[in-house]
Design a protein around this motif. Structure first.
Motif, PDB file in Angstrom:
ATOM      1  N   UNK A   1       0.811  -1.223   0.000  1.00  0.00           N
ATOM      2  CA  UNK A   1       0.000   0.000   0.000  1.00  0.00           C
ATOM      3  C   UNK A   1       0.833   1.257   0.000  1.00  0.00           C
ATOM      4  N   UNK A   2       2.062   1.174   0.541  1.00  0.00           N
ATOM      5  CA  UNK A   2       2.906   2.365   0.641  1.00  0.00           C
ATOM      6  C   UNK A   2       3.879   2.450  -0.517  1.00  0.00           C
ATOM      7  N   UNK A   3       3.995   1.376  -1.254  1.00  0.00           N
ATOM      8  CA  UNK A   3       4.955   1.337  -2.333  1.00  0.00           C
ATOM      9  C   UNK A   3       5.208  -0.117  -2.675  1.00  0.00           C
ATOM     10  N   UNK A   4       6.053  -0.325  -3.679  1.00  0.00           N
ATOM     11  CA  UNK A   4       6.389  -1.683  -4.082  1.00  0.00           C
ATOM     12  C   UNK A   4       7.811  -1.954  -3.614  1.00  0.00           C
ATOM     13  N   UNK A   5       7.959  -2.908  -2.711  1.00  0.00           N
ATOM     14  CA  UNK A   5       9.301  -3.275  -2.248  1.00  0.00           C
ATOM     15  C   UNK A   5      10.038  -3.873  -3.440  1.00  0.00           C
ATOM     16  N   UNK A   6      11.197  -3.300  -3.777  1.00  0.00           N
ATOM     17  CA  UNK A   6      11.943  -3.818  -4.930  1.00  0.00           C
ATOM     18  C   UNK A   6      13.186  -4.587  -4.504  1.00  0.00           C
ATOM     19  N   UNK A   7      13.691  -4.319  -3.303  1.00  0.00           N
ATOM     20  CA  UNK A   7      14.848  -5.073  -2.790  1.00  0.00           C
ATOM     21  C   UNK A   7      14.881  -4.950  -1.275  1.00  0.00           C
ATOM     22  N   UNK A   8      15.498  -5.927  -0.633  1.00  0.00           N
ATOM     23  CA  UNK A   8      15.655  -5.875   0.825  1.00  0.00           C
ATOM     24  C   UNK A   8      17.041  -6.372   1.196  1.00  0.00           C
ATOM     25  N   UNK A   9      17.657  -5.680   2.148  1.00  0.00           N
ATOM     26  CA  UNK A   9      18.929  -6.142   2.707  1.00  0.00           C
ATOM     27  C   UNK A   9      18.600  -6.996   3.915  1.00  0.00           C
ATOM     28  N   UNK A  10      18.958  -8.267   3.837  1.00  0.00           N
ATOM     29  CA  UNK A  10      18.557  -9.208   4.884  1.00  0.00           C
ATOM     30  C   UNK A  10      19.755  -9.666   5.708  1.00  0.00           C
ATOM     31  N   UNK A  11      19.511  -9.871   6.993  1.00  0.00           N
ATOM     32  CA  UNK A  11      20.539 -10.387   7.901  1.00  0.00           C
ATOM     33  C   UNK A  11      20.628 -11.897   7.732  1.00  0.00           C
ATOM     34  N   UNK A  12      21.774 -12.367   7.336  1.00  0.00           N
ATOM     35  CA  UNK A  12      21.942 -13.805   7.134  1.00  0.00           C
ATOM     36  C   UNK A  12      22.891 -14.342   8.197  1.00  0.00           C
ATOM     37  N   UNK A  13      23.047 -15.662   8.224  1.00  0.00           N
ATOM     38  CA  UNK A  13      23.882 -16.265   9.265  1.00  0.00           C
ATOM     39  C   UNK A  13      24.640 -17.460   8.698  1.00  0.00           C
TER      40      UNK A  13
END
Lengths: 548, 548
Positions: free
Chosen positions: A254-266
């Motif tokens: 609703x606020x926008x289209x998420x195009x990428x995310x920086x994710x915490x990996x392990x």
């Protein structure tokens, strides 16, 4: 462009299915009786209404009937009902497939300029109406993120990975594993859902007790809005005003289209280990879960089935002769007549896993737990993504099935666990049918846990929707009244939107509406989810409130 | 009503002070030279301008000169300068002391109706201008939360405690300890800061590496707004839209007045243990921190001082003769010439603490660490709340001192650590003075850590503000350019407000402005913090952006 490997009118891959075991049919028949099978119409029988003509869109797009059909629905019960009966309320006028974030921005601008509605779509697995097309005076474009996929950058030192929004679960893990890393976010929909969808809906994976929900894993995010790309760079933590990354999580397109995310990996774990334990009661089982979380046990997977789910689960798994005898013996034993299965899993350094498992054993032994060994854990790991296929098989056999979930603090959890099935059974009875409601506790925290309910009922031809609606409404009302949250990880979608204000208050919906208007002044983006049409146009809390 | 135990023009209790040790004076003189002592005027010499007459406020209020003076400033360097010189820019026209949340709502309504500005104030310890009164055409009311204090409810099973917003750190712990519980949130300001202030500014305590920042501890929150009380009930986790509790955290009194918070508490630890380790370099030390966090070590306190801070620290603590010899020997040893002290602390079950400490030792030994034993840890625990008193003593001796902090992912942390002092030294040199900049890494995460800089300089009479401003601006610009966040735990206040958009983007400030307008349409609440006057009136991102 439509992914023909996917079943067009149900779960998963077209070539896969899971039959309902005979024992499960017997269990259901004895508890709730049989219903009217809901057969599925042929794709050729679906009348796809003609698309409205759109001005040229600044990205690849398709508007043939087959594609429009494949992008019309999600995976909710009403969606399935529509797809199986062929009575689909609305179709997108076009489906577009942008190749990069700038194309998404251009699409949103064009849509705003031309008065279109845009429904962003990742894997299309929403079970709450988050991607369902509804009739609208505005032409509707489904914006598929499927071409924006893959690992963009890996910062191994910081354990941060930037994924494009359309990356499916298996691709996430496959691109991390060669670096000795994992994300570990494994929702039930893992094989078919995407990074962007997870973030948009605040998803939780089956390992979330150890790994956290997706919003805990989001260090940074990139969002396409009609006013341009909004970048919130990764930070380990901040006090630079309120955490806007947490506004994007749960924004449901609703606020926008998420195009990428920086994710915490392990790191990939050195070892993985798990077991199944039988507890004598729900209260004993939930006390074990609470004690494990509050003592800081590093359990990664935790799932406690209530007596009804425990009983039904034994009908789903083919038991070896020996297991069957053991199981019969245990459940026959008066103390375990209301037995609850607890699945526990650990992953990490070998020594840590051994210590955590021993520490957990001290806890469940105190509550009269009995270990059923590792085979149940291995079976769960092998089968866990296959359960959703059962839905389609059950409908064909005449049983409706759906799930819903919530979370609450430990002191209220027993009340929620009790209130929901009670309300649903009463609602079903008033309508003249029976329902079986089963539950598991999963995704636990030091202060509470989520409860996941599965409910089944005998379908009555022509009344499938109203049966479902009656049960769903009773459950939602009951869980909210008992102090549960509207959803722990499925999201709001269209289905829960009318209830949101009762959880976040009128100030909460005023805030959300204001944010929507600020970022999407044309009301282009997914205009039916999250907020009711009624609340979105209200500009501020009603004010006076002298009688509150 | 003003708390006369507090020093009116500096840190802490009026009766307490900490002198600058001779060794510290020598250290400073040799590095940056001496400056002009900044003596403090008598309270009687401060001209408190007359208050504007206000209509009656619906809560107890005071407007005598002494009270108005005590509520005019926070604890930033410019605040201290104003207080010591007696040149205070503005005073509140009244200070009010509501007794409960409903009174706060009524006050906000009255203020909105009568066109007043309201500055909510907890302990008044903001170092970024969060509570400083500035000249305003509107009459200004400081809303003190000091009468709203104490534990409201404890849900021991869920480990949740509702505290009223004005509860000070010591009262939080004192009310939990009899139940065998603690919060464990211990910022430097612990003795004088409040629950509400912590949440409003996204505070972090010295144990945050193990315990989390305050926003991680907030399960629920109650906020007074002009439209009524906004309650977000405690939930362990949710997917009911974006997490609005995280909007309240960091809202710095702009969205409403936090009146209560439900906090996640934990068991008192069975044991507490710590040690100090000497590492040969900053890079070795930060690699140890990164490895500890990424391996899941349960370290609760972690603080790595860089070589400059390590060197200065040895001038602050009275060493025993033996310690002095050991210290000299170590730092004389070429390998440890740029040595960095690392403080590590653990708390929990005895066995867990022993295991974690051993696991940590394997890590720091790999990086040529040397244990300096437990005495440094005990001294740190005993003295840690006394350091801020040094500020006043240093000003009296002619040295300016301030701190600033940021956070960044591990891959950027070395760059930030290097860029900030370099920029500050250059800025000082251009103005013809020298500065000593020291740093510690604390509040660490698997993906990064915060850096906390302390800077000192010789005061030049009449130019104290411009010296400070030059250094602060150079540091802020440098840390943002190097990828650091504007603040990790001090907040935005008025001081950082002009930089916020460079971190959160124009969409970010548009969102925040929209939220402020929705909840506080009269622009009554703390109108100078967080957002520049310029951004608050802009209704949406500039749109077109064709050149981006």
């Amino acid at each position: 462009m439509a992914d023909n490997a996917r079943r067009w009118n149900g779960w998963g891959l077209a070539g896969e299915s899971v039959p309902v075991p005979t024992a499960a049919c017997e269990w259901l028949t004895s508890r709730i009786g049989t219903g009217d099978p809901l057969s599925a119409v042929d794709e050729s029988a679906v009348v796809v209404t003609p698309a409205r003509t759109l001005t040229a869109l600044p990205a690849a797009s398709m508007s043939d009937a087959a594609t429009r059909l494949r992008f019309a629905c999600g995976q909710s019960f009403p969606d399935l009902l529509a797809l199986r009966t062929g009575r689909i309320e609305a179709f997108p006028d076009a489906v577009c497939f942008p190749e990069n974030a700038d194309e998404v921005v251009r699409l949103l601008r064009a849509a705003t300029d031309h008065g279109l509605a845009v429904i962003p779509r990742g894997g299309g697995t929403s079970v709450v109406g988050g991607v369902t097309v509804a009739p609208d005076a505005k032409p509707i474009v489904v914006l598929s993120l499927e071409r924006l996929h893959g690992l963009e950058t890996l910062d191994a030192a910081s354990r941060l990975a930037i994924f494009r929004a359309g990356t499916l679960g298996p691709e996430v893990e496959a691109s991390l594993a060669p670096h000795g890393l994992r994300l570990g976010h494994e929702p039930q929909s893992f094989e078919f859902s995407t990074v962007g969808g997870w973030v948009a809906s605040r998803s939780a994976g089956q390992r979330s007790t150890g790994i956290g929900k997706i919003e805990d894993l989001v260090a940074g995010v990139e969002v396409a809005t009609p006013s341009g790309l909004w970048r919130l760079p990764p930070q380990p933590a901040s006090a630079a005003g309120p955490e806007l990354r947490r506004l994007v999580a749960g924004s449901e397109g609703r606020l926008g289209v998420i195009t990428a995310a920086t994710l915490r990996v392990r790191e990939l774990p050195e070892v993985e280990d798990g077991q199944v334990v039988l507890l004598p009661s729900w209260s004993a089982g939930s006390e074990v879960c609470r004690a494990l979380l509050q003592s800081g046990n590093r359990v990664e997977v935790l799932r406690l089935s209530d007596p009804t789910e425990t009983s039904f689960a034994t009908t789903l798994v083919p038991l070896s002769r020996m297991q069957a005898i053991v199981s019969q013996m245990l459940f026959g034993f008066p103390r375990y007549r209301h037995g609850c299965l607890l699945l526990l899993g650990w992953a990490g350094a070998a020594q840590d896993v051994v210590l955590a498992r021993h520490a957990a054993a001290r806890v469940w032994r105190e509550h009269e737990g009995l270990s059923l060994g590792e085979s149940g854990w291995r079976r769960w790991r092998a089968d866990r993504f296959r359960h959703p296929y059962l839905r389609d098989a059950l409908l064909t056999r005449g049983w409706g099935v759906d799930t819903l979930e919530t979370a609450a603090q430990w002191s209220r959890l027993g009340g929620v666990w009790n209130a929901v099935p009670t309300a649903m059974r009463a609602a079903a009875e008033a309508m003249g049918f029976r329902t079986a409601v089963m539950c598991h506790l999963s995704h636990a925290y030091p202060d509470g846990a989520s409860l996941y309910f599965t409910f089944l009922w005998p379908l009555r031809a022509g009344s499938e929707f109203s049966q479902w609606n009656t049960l769903k409404r009773a459950a939602t009302t009951a869980l909210l009244a008992a102090g549960g949250t509207l959803s722990h990880h499925h999201g709001v979608g269209t289905m829960h939107a009318p209830y949101l204000e009762s959880e976040v208050g009128e100030q909460g919906t005023a805030v959300l509406s204001a944010i929507v208007r600020a970022l999407d002044p044309g009301a282009t983006l997914n205009p039916r989810v999250l907020l009711d049409r009624g609340t979105i146009n209200r500009s501020e809390p009603s004010g006076d409130g002298g009688d509150r």
